[in-house]
Design an enzyme around this catalytic site. Structure first.
Site, mmCIF file in Angstrom:
data_model
loop_
_atom_site.group_PDB
_atom_site.id
_atom_site.type_symbol
_atom_site.label_atom_id
_atom_site.label_comp_id
_atom_site.label_asym_id
_atom_site.label_seq_id
_atom_site.Cartn_x
_atom_site.Cartn_y
_atom_site.Cartn_z
ATOM 1 N N ASN A 125 0.831 -1.222 0.000
ATOM 2 C CA ASN A 125 0.000 0.000 0.000
ATOM 3 C C ASN A 125 0.863 1.270 0.000
ATOM 4 O O ASN A 125 0.352 2.365 0.145
ATOM 5 C CB ASN A 125 -0.956 0.009 1.200
ATOM 6 C CG ASN A 125 -0.233 0.204 2.515
ATOM 7 O OD1 ASN A 125 0.989 0.148 2.580
ATOM 8 N ND2 ASN A 125 -0.975 0.441 3.575
ATOM 9 N N ASP A 174 -3.977 -2.850 0.394
ATOM 10 C CA ASP A 174 -3.721 -2.847 1.836
ATOM 11 C C ASP A 174 -4.105 -4.217 2.395
ATOM 12 O O ASP A 174 -5.253 -4.643 2.246
ATOM 13 C CB ASP A 174 -4.578 -1.736 2.473
ATOM 14 C CG ASP A 174 -4.225 -1.511 3.923
ATOM 15 O OD1 ASP A 174 -3.989 -2.501 4.638
ATOM 16 O OD2 ASP A 174 -4.173 -0.335 4.336
ATOM 17 N N LYS A 210 -3.808 -3.406 12.857
ATOM 18 C CA LYS A 210 -4.638 -4.050 11.817
ATOM 19 C C LYS A 210 -3.752 -4.729 10.783
ATOM 20 O O LYS A 210 -4.068 -5.805 10.284
ATOM 21 C CB LYS A 210 -5.518 -3.004 11.116
ATOM 22 C CG LYS A 210 -6.694 -2.547 11.928
ATOM 23 C CD LYS A 210 -7.534 -1.608 11.067
ATOM 24 C CE LYS A 210 -8.660 -0.982 11.848
ATOM 25 N NZ LYS A 210 -9.295 0.127 11.097
ATOM 26 N N ALA A 236 7.156 -12.539 8.607
ATOM 27 C CA ALA A 236 8.259 -11.696 9.088
ATOM 28 C C ALA A 236 7.925 -11.244 10.500
ATOM 29 O O ALA A 236 7.312 -10.204 10.712
ATOM 30 C CB ALA A 236 8.438 -10.494 8.163
ATOM 31 N N TYR A 249 3.054 -2.463 17.601
ATOM 32 C CA TYR A 249 3.926 -3.281 16.747
ATOM 33 C C TYR A 249 4.299 -4.574 17.469
ATOM 34 O O TYR A 249 4.092 -5.669 16.940
ATOM 35 C CB TYR A 249 5.169 -2.474 16.411
ATOM 36 C CG TYR A 249 6.163 -3.148 15.483
ATOM 37 C CD1 TYR A 249 5.924 -3.249 14.121
ATOM 38 C CD2 TYR A 249 7.366 -3.667 15.986
ATOM 39 C CE1 TYR A 249 6.853 -3.853 13.266
ATOM 40 C CE2 TYR A 249 8.293 -4.263 15.142
ATOM 41 C CZ TYR A 249 8.034 -4.345 13.788
ATOM 42 O OH TYR A 249 8.963 -4.939 12.951
HETATM 43 P P1 NAD Z 1 9.675 -1.229 5.356
HETATM 44 O O1 NAD Z 1 8.876 -0.221 6.109
HETATM 45 O O2 NAD Z 1 10.755 -0.756 4.460
HETATM 46 O O3 NAD Z 1 8.735 -2.169 4.487
HETATM 47 C C1 NAD Z 1 7.408 -2.482 4.837
HETATM 48 C C2 NAD Z 1 6.581 -2.521 3.569
HETATM 49 O O4 NAD Z 1 5.223 -2.914 3.926
HETATM 50 C C3 NAD Z 1 6.470 -1.149 2.887
HETATM 51 O O5 NAD Z 1 6.642 -1.291 1.507
HETATM 52 C C4 NAD Z 1 5.043 -0.691 3.235
HETATM 53 O O6 NAD Z 1 4.528 0.201 2.281
HETATM 54 C C5 NAD Z 1 4.313 -2.013 3.276
HETATM 55 N N1 NAD Z 1 3.088 -1.979 4.084
HETATM 56 C C6 NAD Z 1 2.934 -1.470 5.321
HETATM 57 N N2 NAD Z 1 1.660 -1.642 5.735
HETATM 58 C C7 NAD Z 1 1.000 -2.271 4.728
HETATM 59 C C8 NAD Z 1 -0.336 -2.708 4.548
HETATM 60 N N3 NAD Z 1 -1.273 -2.554 5.508
HETATM 61 N N4 NAD Z 1 -0.671 -3.299 3.372
HETATM 62 C C9 NAD Z 1 0.264 -3.475 2.389
HETATM 63 N N5 NAD Z 1 1.540 -3.074 2.506
HETATM 64 C C10 NAD Z 1 1.903 -2.479 3.670
HETATM 65 O O7 NAD Z 1 10.249 -2.234 6.466
HETATM 66 P P2 NAD Z 1 11.288 -3.431 6.329
HETATM 67 O O8 NAD Z 1 12.445 -3.105 7.172
HETATM 68 O O9 NAD Z 1 11.478 -3.810 4.911
HETATM 69 O O10 NAD Z 1 10.475 -4.576 7.073
HETATM 70 C C11 NAD Z 1 9.767 -5.566 6.362
HETATM 71 C C12 NAD Z 1 9.173 -6.562 7.332
HETATM 72 O O11 NAD Z 1 10.221 -7.155 8.117
HETATM 73 C C13 NAD Z 1 8.164 -5.965 8.303
HETATM 74 O O12 NAD Z 1 7.106 -6.878 8.496
HETATM 75 C C14 NAD Z 1 8.960 -5.811 9.571
HETATM 76 O O13 NAD Z 1 8.133 -5.881 10.713
HETATM 77 C C15 NAD Z 1 9.912 -6.993 9.493
HETATM 78 N N6 NAD Z 1 11.128 -6.731 10.273
HETATM 79 C C16 NAD Z 1 12.110 -5.894 9.810
HETATM 80 C C17 NAD Z 1 13.226 -5.644 10.587
HETATM 81 C C18 NAD Z 1 14.346 -4.745 10.134
HETATM 82 O O14 NAD Z 1 15.282 -4.525 10.901
HETATM 83 N N7 NAD Z 1 14.365 -4.232 8.930
HETATM 84 C C19 NAD Z 1 13.348 -6.247 11.847
HETATM 85 C C20 NAD Z 1 12.324 -7.068 12.286
HETATM 86 C C21 NAD Z 1 11.232 -7.324 11.480
#
Ligand code: NAD
Ligand code: UDP
Length: 314
Positions: free
Chosen positions: A34, A58, A91, A114, A145
């Site tokens: 989204n 979303d 959500k 994830a 979160y």
């Molecule tokens: P990021 O914010 O770069 O990527 C998240 C992506 O999800 C974005 O493209 C965002 O637009 C999309 N998104 C958010 N809400 C949404 C929704 N309701 N519907 C559709 N798309 C949605 O973050 P990231 O670092 O790439 O993290 C990716 C995943 O890995 C996440 O689930 C995060 O919780 C998990 N994670 C990341 C880390 C880290 O250190 N990078 C650590 C622990 C967990």
């Protein structure tokens, strides 16, 4: 065999690398995002690939595809972004998990979640093993979160028990690298951008709190090993077990950049975990995985990336 793979959050930092790697391996990839924190620029190498489809959606709402595998990565990961609209964050974690698990159930497909080191909260056990149940605030600003991701894990295990869905859960520890957004708000991107622009580095609290940083290429390798490992649902920690304080990280980045920046101290955010370090013995044993990039190497690549981004803006 060509598979049809759905990556939710595929336009984000980690998700974009997953989409690329899945296409490299001759899969058809649907990226569902989204664009809350994602960016089309992350996908510029693959947007024209005939095996790639981008869907603006979303995950809090159901969606239907014919699919063999799902990577459920949709969710803002940076504290400033997930706290900006906490109800939407909950959500995304909970409804998003249910919608993707329903899709996996319907298609009889594998699904990987994830999850995060945040499910351990502000841990009293160090380093954190998968068996540790965590110390998480139920009502603090990070809870949308942390508790959202905990609830998502619970839902994953219930779909496995109740509906026999082939689920997998990874707990990702702090990961960094090229393609983080400049305004992402997480510590590595903040410090690198501040150092490159000779602005003060903003250390929160007294800077003694620790994190353990994994370079994104290592993480993506671990995610693929986990998805393709038979008969091992997890949960499994994926992260780099080398720990560093935020003071030391700030000084390291100033030095690597050769910056004139100084350090300034700002208030420590509520419930900020004091220490965090993964025990990765299960990942080592079950997946034969451990990080290869050391922090200096990873930071240099990240600095080069932000340098090129900042140059383009001048
Ligand atoms: P990021 O914010 O770069 O990527 C998240 C992506 O999800 C974005 O493209 C965002 O637009 C999309 N998104 C958010 N809400 C949404 C929704 N309701 N519907 C559709 N798309 C949605 O973050 P990231 O670092 O790439 O993290 C990716 C995943 O890995 C996440 O689930 C995060 O919780 C998990 N994670 C990341 C880390 C880290 O250190 N990078 C650590 C622990 C967990
Ligand atoms: N942090 C900091 N300065 C910043 C951003 C973050 O000192 O500009 C600290 C933050 O308080 C935390 C650590 O760095 O102790 C990691 O923060 P981040 O938001 O990257 O990840 P998380 O807290 O979710 O592990």
């Amino acid at each position: 065999m060509t598979k049809k793979v759905l990556v939710t959050g595929g336009a984000g930092f980690i998700g974009s690398y997953l989409c690329e790697k899945l296409l490299d391996r001759q899969n058809m990839v649907i990226c569902c995002d989204n664009f809350y924190t994602g960016n089309k620029k992350n996908l510029e190498k693959i947007l024209d690939n005939k095996n790639f489809k981008l869907v603006n959606h979303d995950v809090i709402h159901p969606i239907s595809f014919e699919i063999d595998e799902i990577y459920n990565f949709a969710c803002p990961a940076s504290p400033i972004h997930y706290q900006n609209d906490p109800v939407q964050t909950i959500k995304t974690c909970v409804n998003g998990a249910i919608n993707m698990l329903d899709l996996a159930k319907k298609n009889n497909s594998k699904i990987i979640q994830a999850s995060t080191s945040e499910i351990y909260g502000d841990p009293e056990v160090h380093p954190q093993r998968e068996s540790y149940r965590g110390a998480v605030s139920i009502d603090g600003p990070r809870a949308c979160y942390d508790e959202g991701k905990r609830c998502a894990e619970t839902i994953f295990w219930d779909y496995r028990r109740q509906h026999n869905v082939d689920v997998k859960v990874i707990r990702i520890f702090n990961t960094y690298g090229p393609r983080m957004q400049k305004n992402d708000g997480r510590v590595v991107s903040n410090f690198v951008v501040q150092a490159l622009t000779n602005k003060d580095l903003t250390v929160y609290g007294d800077g003694s709190q620790t994190r353990s940083f994994c370079f994104v290429n290592d993480l993506v390798e671990g995610i693929f090993l986990m998805m393709n490992k038979e008969k091992f649902p997890g949960p499994v920690n994926l992260g780099n077990p080398i720990e560093i304080s935020m003071n030391d990280l700030a000084n390291e980045i100033i030095q690597l950049v050769g910056s004139r920046s100084k350090i300034v101290y700002k208030d420590l955010p509520t419930d900020d975990p004091k220490q965090r370090c993964p025990d990765i013995s299960i990942a080592q044993e079950k997946l034969g995985w451990q990080p290869k990039f050391d922090r200096i190497e990873g930071l240099k690549k990240t600095i080069n990336y932000f340098e090129s981004i900042l140059k383009k803006e001048i």
